[in-house]
Write an enzyme that holds these catalytic residues in place. Structure first.
Site, mmCIF file in Angstrom:
data_model
loop_
_atom_site.group_PDB
_atom_site.id
_atom_site.type_symbol
_atom_site.label_atom_id
_atom_site.label_comp_id
_atom_site.label_asym_id
_atom_site.label_seq_id
_atom_site.Cartn_x
_atom_site.Cartn_y
_atom_site.Cartn_z
ATOM 1 N N ARG A 1 92.169 -12.622 -16.728
ATOM 2 C CA ARG A 1 90.792 -12.696 -15.974
ATOM 3 C C ARG A 1 90.157 -13.698 -15.628
ATOM 4 N NH1 ARG A 1 87.591 -8.588 -19.892
ATOM 5 N NH2 ARG A 1 86.053 -8.818 -18.347
ATOM 6 N N ARG B 1 82.448 -8.855 -27.924
ATOM 7 C CA ARG B 1 81.753 -7.744 -27.425
ATOM 8 C C ARG B 1 82.015 -6.514 -27.635
ATOM 9 N NH1 ARG B 1 81.023 -8.740 -20.930
ATOM 10 N NH2 ARG B 1 83.288 -8.192 -20.949
ATOM 11 N N ARG C 1 84.309 -10.089 -5.150
ATOM 12 C CA ARG C 1 84.915 -10.608 -6.282
ATOM 13 C C ARG C 1 86.185 -11.664 -5.731
ATOM 14 N NH1 ARG C 1 84.270 -7.908 -11.290
ATOM 15 N NH2 ARG C 1 85.169 -8.708 -13.044
ATOM 16 N N ARG D 1 86.170 -2.885 -24.974
ATOM 17 C CA ARG D 1 86.889 -2.505 -23.673
ATOM 18 C C ARG D 1 88.284 -2.885 -23.856
ATOM 19 N NH1 ARG D 1 83.216 -5.101 -18.802
ATOM 20 N NH2 ARG D 1 85.280 -5.534 -18.253
ATOM 21 N N LYS E 1 76.834 -11.268 -17.290
ATOM 22 C CA LYS E 1 76.607 -10.739 -16.052
ATOM 23 C C LYS E 1 75.791 -9.192 -16.321
ATOM 24 C CE LYS E 1 80.255 -10.981 -13.458
ATOM 25 N NZ LYS E 1 81.011 -11.355 -14.374
HETATM 26 P P1 AMP Z 1 83.716 -6.064 -14.827
HETATM 27 O O1 AMP Z 1 83.230 -4.952 -15.562
HETATM 28 O O2 AMP Z 1 82.964 -6.484 -13.895
HETATM 29 O O3 AMP Z 1 84.213 -7.260 -15.689
HETATM 30 O O4 AMP Z 1 85.246 -5.483 -14.138
HETATM 31 C C1 AMP Z 1 86.256 -5.171 -14.886
HETATM 32 C C2 AMP Z 1 87.576 -5.027 -13.958
HETATM 33 O O5 AMP Z 1 87.314 -4.090 -12.962
HETATM 34 C C3 AMP Z 1 87.742 -6.174 -13.503
HETATM 35 O O6 AMP Z 1 88.700 -7.059 -14.368
HETATM 36 C C4 AMP Z 1 88.769 -5.615 -12.275
HETATM 37 O O7 AMP Z 1 89.873 -5.108 -12.732
HETATM 38 C C5 AMP Z 1 87.906 -4.415 -11.684
HETATM 39 N N1 AMP Z 1 86.879 -5.059 -10.880
HETATM 40 C C6 AMP Z 1 85.665 -4.810 -10.822
HETATM 41 N N2 AMP Z 1 85.044 -5.103 -9.625
HETATM 42 C C7 AMP Z 1 86.013 -5.415 -9.022
HETATM 43 C C8 AMP Z 1 85.899 -5.998 -7.574
HETATM 44 N N3 AMP Z 1 84.762 -6.185 -6.976
HETATM 45 N N4 AMP Z 1 87.117 -5.938 -7.009
HETATM 46 C C9 AMP Z 1 88.269 -5.926 -7.609
HETATM 47 N N5 AMP Z 1 88.190 -5.360 -8.774
HETATM 48 C C10 AMP Z 1 87.331 -5.014 -9.513
#
Ligand code: AMP
Length: 218
Positions: free
Chosen positions: A172, A127, A88, A161, A13
């Site tokens: 996740r 990654r 989400r 990360r 993404k």
């Molecule tokens: P990402 O970089 O999109 O994979 O997001 C990393 C982490 O940030 C996720 O596993 C959540 O813990 C938090 N996070 C990101 N976007 C959201 C969202 N819309 N709602 C809740 N937690 C989020």
């Protein structure tokens, strides 16, 4: 255009969002990146978010929705945006629907990136992202940097990360199936979902996504 990108962790993404946003001249809004920026600036919001992120859980809606709305209200997002990682869950999707409606706006498309689960784990485990800019993404096997742990684009340090470790990835994925997948049905009911395969080379997927989105706006 106003676009939402959905897909499991590891679907690409972030990578696709960066290319698509550039092609479409709209800002790429990633709630994950906003949280990570808050964490590195050690803000209160960052401290709160970190505990949820490290465990692979969603940050609570009260915090996330406000942060996403503030970002969408900035001038560069006036004529469109590409949301990556937000909404989400269904209540975030409903909050987004309401916020857009209040401004007389609507989404143009929800792009769903599909990828098999075993591929997801392989992708995430390898990654590496750049400390300077998280849209500079590499993979130890699939797209290695020229020099180990150094970003080809800007020379920044590459790192894994904390939430990309295997155990957190499985958590996740679980959260994705339980909380996030239902938003696909929510948007299907609005006729907005376009599903594409996220397998193949990065530029092939971008091309596929652009064709799918152009089909939607035609
Ligand atoms: P990402 O970089 O999109 O994979 O997001 C990393 C982490 O940030 C996720 O596993 C959540 O813990 C938090 N996070 C990101 N976007 C959201 C969202 N819309 N709602 C809740 N937690 C989020």
């Amino acid at each position: 255009m106003r676009i939402v990108l959905v897909g499991p962790p590891g679907a690409g993404k972030g990578t696709q969002a960066a290319f698509l946003a550039k092609n479409l001249s709209i800002p790429h809004i990633s709630t994950g990146d906003l949280f990570r920026a808050n964490i590195s600036q050690q803000t209160e919001l960052g401290k709160l978010a970190k505990s949820y992120m490290d465990a692979g859980n969603l940050v609570p809606d009260e915090v996330t929705i406000g942060m996403a709305k503030d970002r969408m209200a900035q001038a560069d997002a006036e004529n469109g945006f590409l949301l990556d990682g937000f909404p989400r869950n269904v209540s975030q999707a409903e909050a987004l629907d309401e916020a857009l409606k209040a401004d007389g706006q609507k989404l143009d498309a929800v792009l769903d990136l599909e990828v098999p689960e075993d591929e997801v784990v392989k992708r995430i485990a390898g990654r590496r992202i750049c400390r300077n800019d998280s849209s500079h993404v590499f993979h130890v096997t699939y797209s290695p940097p020229k020099q180990q742990d150094v970003c080809d684009v800007c020379g920044g340090e590459l790192y894994q990360r904390g939430d990309d470790k295997e155990e957190t990835v499985r958590k996740r994925l679980d959260v994705y199936h339980r909380e996030t997948e239902p938003i696909i049905d929510h948007y299907k009911a609005q006729g907005l979902v376009v599903t594409i395969s996220a397998l193949g080379k990065v530029d092939e997927v971008t091309q596929r996504a652009m064709s799918a989105l152009q089909g939607e706006s035609a």
